[in-house]
Design a protein around this motif. Sequence first.
Motif, PDB file in Angstrom:
ATOM      1  N   ILE A  75       0.839  -1.203   0.000  1.00  0.00           N
ATOM      2  CA  ILE A  75       0.000   0.000   0.000  1.00  0.00           C
ATOM      3  C   ILE A  75       0.870   1.246   0.000  1.00  0.00           C
ATOM      4  CG2 ILE A  75      -1.619   1.353   1.387  1.00  0.00           C
ATOM      5  CD1 ILE A  75      -2.820  -1.343   2.287  1.00  0.00           C
ATOM      6  N   ARG A  76       1.935   1.215   0.789  1.00  0.00           N
ATOM      7  CA  ARG A  76       2.836   2.368   0.871  1.00  0.00           C
ATOM      8  C   ARG A  76       3.514   2.628  -0.475  1.00  0.00           C
ATOM      9  NH1 ARG A  76       5.578   0.658   4.729  1.00  0.00           N
ATOM     10  NH2 ARG A  76       4.538   1.784   6.410  1.00  0.00           N
ATOM     11  N   ILE A  77       3.990   1.573  -1.116  1.00  0.00           N
ATOM     12  CA  ILE A  77       4.682   1.723  -2.401  1.00  0.00           C
ATOM     13  C   ILE A  77       3.736   2.244  -3.473  1.00  0.00           C
ATOM     14  CG2 ILE A  77       5.808   0.468  -4.274  1.00  0.00           C
ATOM     15  CD1 ILE A  77       6.992  -1.392  -2.083  1.00  0.00           C
ATOM     16  N   VAL A  78       2.541   1.648  -3.556  1.00  0.00           N
ATOM     17  CA  VAL A  78       1.552   2.112  -4.541  1.00  0.00           C
ATOM     18  C   VAL A  78       1.200   3.570  -4.283  1.00  0.00           C
ATOM     19  CG1 VAL A  78      -0.820   1.842  -5.349  1.00  0.00           C
ATOM     20  CG2 VAL A  78       0.598  -0.179  -4.972  1.00  0.00           C
ATOM     21  N   GLY A  79       1.011   3.916  -3.021  1.00  0.00           N
ATOM     22  CA  GLY A  79       0.680   5.295  -2.681  1.00  0.00           C
ATOM     23  C   GLY A  79       1.769   6.269  -3.090  1.00  0.00           C
ATOM     24  N   LEU A  80       3.022   5.901  -2.847  1.00  0.00           N
ATOM     25  CA  LEU A  80       4.128   6.784  -3.217  1.00  0.00           C
ATOM     26  C   LEU A  80       4.213   6.952  -4.729  1.00  0.00           C
ATOM     27  CD1 LEU A  80       6.907   5.591  -0.732  1.00  0.00           C
ATOM     28  CD2 LEU A  80       5.512   7.652  -0.579  1.00  0.00           C
ATOM     29  N   VAL A  81       3.987   5.882  -5.466  1.00  0.00           N
ATOM     30  CA  VAL A  81       4.013   5.966  -6.933  1.00  0.00           C
ATOM     31  C   VAL A  81       2.911   6.887  -7.431  1.00  0.00           C
ATOM     32  CG1 VAL A  81       3.663   4.671  -9.071  1.00  0.00           C
ATOM     33  CG2 VAL A  81       5.121   3.724  -7.269  1.00  0.00           C
ATOM     34  N   VAL A  82       1.702   6.752  -6.873  1.00  0.00           N
ATOM     35  CA  VAL A  82       0.591   7.611  -7.269  1.00  0.00           C
ATOM     36  C   VAL A  82       0.885   9.073  -6.950  1.00  0.00           C
ATOM     37  CG1 VAL A  82      -1.833   8.184  -6.797  1.00  0.00           C
ATOM     38  CG2 VAL A  82      -1.157   5.806  -7.084  1.00  0.00           C
ATOM     39  N   LEU A  83       1.463   9.327  -5.781  1.00  0.00           N
ATOM     40  CA  LEU A  83       1.767  10.706  -5.400  1.00  0.00           C
ATOM     41  C   LEU A  83       2.854  11.308  -6.293  1.00  0.00           C
ATOM     42  CD1 LEU A  83       1.634  10.519  -1.503  1.00  0.00           C
ATOM     43  CD2 LEU A  83      -0.049  11.492  -3.062  1.00  0.00           C
ATOM     44  N   LEU A  84       3.832  10.502  -6.672  1.00  0.00           N
ATOM     45  CA  LEU A  84       4.855  10.988  -7.602  1.00  0.00           C
ATOM     46  C   LEU A  84       4.230  11.334  -8.949  1.00  0.00           C
ATOM     47  CD1 LEU A  84       7.849   8.578  -6.886  1.00  0.00           C
ATOM     48  CD2 LEU A  84       7.806  11.061  -6.530  1.00  0.00           C
ATOM     49  N   TRP A  85       3.287  10.517  -9.390  1.00  0.00           N
ATOM     50  CA  TRP A  85       2.594  10.799 -10.651  1.00  0.00           C
ATOM     51  C   TRP A  85       1.775  12.082 -10.547  1.00  0.00           C
ATOM     52  CZ3 TRP A  85      -2.682  10.973 -11.934  1.00  0.00           C
ATOM     53  CH2 TRP A  85      -2.961  11.034 -13.313  1.00  0.00           C
ATOM     54  N   LEU A  86       1.068  12.259  -9.432  1.00  0.00           N
ATOM     55  CA  LEU A  86       0.300  13.487  -9.235  1.00  0.00           C
ATOM     56  C   LEU A  86       1.214  14.708  -9.202  1.00  0.00           C
ATOM     57  CD1 LEU A  86      -2.376  12.490  -6.549  1.00  0.00           C
ATOM     58  CD2 LEU A  86      -2.735  12.903  -8.989  1.00  0.00           C
ATOM     59  N   ALA A  87       2.358  14.571  -8.539  1.00  0.00           N
ATOM     60  CA  ALA A  87       3.301  15.689  -8.469  1.00  0.00           C
ATOM     61  C   ALA A  87       3.777  16.069  -9.873  1.00  0.00           C
ATOM     62  CB  ALA A  87       4.492  15.317  -7.582  1.00  0.00           C
ATOM     63  N   TRP A  88       4.071  15.085 -10.689  1.00  0.00           N
ATOM     64  CA  TRP A  88       4.499  15.361 -12.064  1.00  0.00           C
ATOM     65  C   TRP A  88       3.393  16.057 -12.851  1.00  0.00           C
ATOM     66  CZ3 TRP A  88       8.163  16.093 -15.397  1.00  0.00           C
ATOM     67  CH2 TRP A  88       7.889  16.014 -16.757  1.00  0.00           C
ATOM     68  N   LYS A  89       2.159  15.574 -12.731  1.00  0.00           N
ATOM     69  CA  LYS A  89       1.049  16.159 -13.473  1.00  0.00           C
ATOM     70  C   LYS A  89       0.763  17.591 -13.019  1.00  0.00           C
ATOM     71  CE  LYS A  89      -1.049  14.287 -16.167  1.00  0.00           C
ATOM     72  NZ  LYS A  89      -0.830  14.168 -17.630  1.00  0.00           N
ATOM     73  N   ILE A  90       0.874  17.838 -11.734  1.00  0.00           N
ATOM     74  CA  ILE A  90       0.657  19.197 -11.227  1.00  0.00           C
ATOM     75  C   ILE A  90       1.774  20.115 -11.696  1.00  0.00           C
ATOM     76  CG2 ILE A  90       0.629  20.623  -9.140  1.00  0.00           C
ATOM     77  CD1 ILE A  90      -0.830  18.317  -7.738  1.00  0.00           C
ATOM     78  N   GLY A  91       3.018  19.663 -11.553  1.00  0.00           N
ATOM     79  CA  GLY A  91       4.151  20.502 -11.928  1.00  0.00           C
ATOM     80  C   GLY A  91       4.212  20.797 -13.410  1.00  0.00           C
ATOM     81  N   SER A  92       3.726  19.884 -14.245  1.00  0.00           N
ATOM     82  CA  SER A  92       3.787  20.080 -15.696  1.00  0.00           C
ATOM     83  C   SER A  92       2.455  20.532 -16.287  1.00  0.00           C
ATOM     84  CB  SER A  92       4.221  18.773 -16.377  1.00  0.00           C
ATOM     85  OG  SER A  92       3.284  17.737 -16.123  1.00  0.00           O
ATOM     86  N   ALA A  93       1.490  20.882 -15.437  1.00  0.00           N
ATOM     87  CA  ALA A  93       0.167  21.293 -15.935  1.00  0.00           C
ATOM     88  C   ALA A  93       0.281  22.544 -16.806  1.00  0.00           C
ATOM     89  CB  ALA A  93      -0.776  21.560 -14.773  1.00  0.00           C
ATOM     90  N   PRO A  94      -0.522  22.665 -17.864  1.00  0.00           N
ATOM     91  CA  PRO A  94      -0.504  23.862 -18.713  1.00  0.00           C
ATOM     92  C   PRO A  94      -0.844  25.108 -17.905  1.00  0.00           C
ATOM     93  CG  PRO A  94      -1.766  22.092 -19.741  1.00  0.00           C
ATOM     94  CD  PRO A  94      -1.496  21.669 -18.336  1.00  0.00           C
ATOM     95  N   VAL A  95      -0.231  26.223 -18.264  1.00  0.00           N
ATOM     96  CA  VAL A  95      -0.488  27.482 -17.566  1.00  0.00           C
ATOM     97  C   VAL A  95      -0.835  28.567 -18.579  1.00  0.00           C
ATOM     98  CG1 VAL A  95       1.061  26.917 -15.653  1.00  0.00           C
ATOM     99  CG2 VAL A  95       1.965  28.121 -17.643  1.00  0.00           C
ATOM    100  N   GLY A  96      -1.377  29.658 -18.066  1.00  0.00           N
ATOM    101  CA  GLY A  96      -1.677  30.805 -18.920  1.00  0.00           C
ATOM    102  C   GLY A  96      -2.914  30.590 -19.754  1.00  0.00           C
ATOM    103  N   ARG A  97      -2.986  31.250 -20.882  1.00  0.00           N
ATOM    104  CA  ARG A  97      -4.170  31.198 -21.720  1.00  0.00           C
ATOM    105  C   ARG A  97      -4.428  29.814 -22.290  1.00  0.00           C
ATOM    106  NH1 ARG A  97      -4.472  36.866 -25.106  1.00  0.00           N
ATOM    107  NH2 ARG A  97      -4.215  38.244 -23.323  1.00  0.00           N
ATOM    108  N   ALA A  98      -3.366  29.029 -22.382  1.00  0.00           N
ATOM    109  CA  ALA A  98      -3.556  27.676 -22.917  1.00  0.00           C
ATOM    110  C   ALA A  98      -4.546  26.892 -22.079  1.00  0.00           C
ATOM    111  CB  ALA A  98      -2.212  26.934 -22.966  1.00  0.00           C
ATOM    112  N   ASP A  99      -4.612  27.243 -20.789  1.00  0.00           N
ATOM    113  CA  ASP A  99      -5.528  26.535 -19.914  1.00  0.00           C
ATOM    114  C   ASP A  99      -6.982  26.752 -20.317  1.00  0.00           C
ATOM    115  OD1 ASP A  99      -3.801  26.691 -16.738  1.00  0.00           O
ATOM    116  OD2 ASP A  99      -3.888  25.136 -18.255  1.00  0.00           O
TER     117      ASP A  99
END
Length: 209
Positions: A75-99
């Motif tokens: 459970i811990r490993i799966v959770g960490l993998v999911v959180l790393l994926w969420l962090a990547w998606k948040i950090g690389s999310a489109p910004v500005g007018r493209a949104d």
Amino acid sequence: MTPDQLVAFATFAFVASVTPGPNNVLLTAIGGSAGFRKGMPTLWGIVFGFSAMIFSLAVGLGGTLFTLPYVMDAIRIVGLVVLLWLAWKIGSAPVGRADKTAPAKDKPAERRGSFVGAALFQWVNPKAWLIAAGAIGSYMHPGSGGVLQQAGILAGVFIVAAALGSLPWLAFGAALGELLKQPRAARIFNITMAVLLVASMIPVILNAG
């Protein structure tokens, strides 16, 4: 549960809910990208999803899972993998007018801003498991009433505590909305949220050690 125990548990639940963690970082990110009103389904998904999770675990499932180290490690490993994926998606999310013109699939923060998604996220949220283990292990006692009664109290208290503890994080993100209309500010905000999400895993990693 005596009044003193109830006060102690309510304090524990509020502190656990208001302190930084994956749920609150995610709420801040969604508040900044989607606004306060659109972030409310996520908040209520977290509140009721976690309460349902702790009720289920307290009723009986937790007594088995918390004694199986390999299950908890998985459970811990799966959770960490999911959180790393969420962090990547948040950090690389489109910004500005493209949104404004991008399709829904390109708006990860808004796409995750759903009641069901937030509720299901609790089952892979490492902090949620740590809180559940602490709550059940410390505040459930055989002589304090039936299991269902105690589980209901734990879940009910967490509904109130999680709502009060998480609301400021969503409001804070939403308050930055005007600033985040600037692409550079939005990018910095997204990256900061991603870093904080990764940092929220540190207690889980330390606990594993």
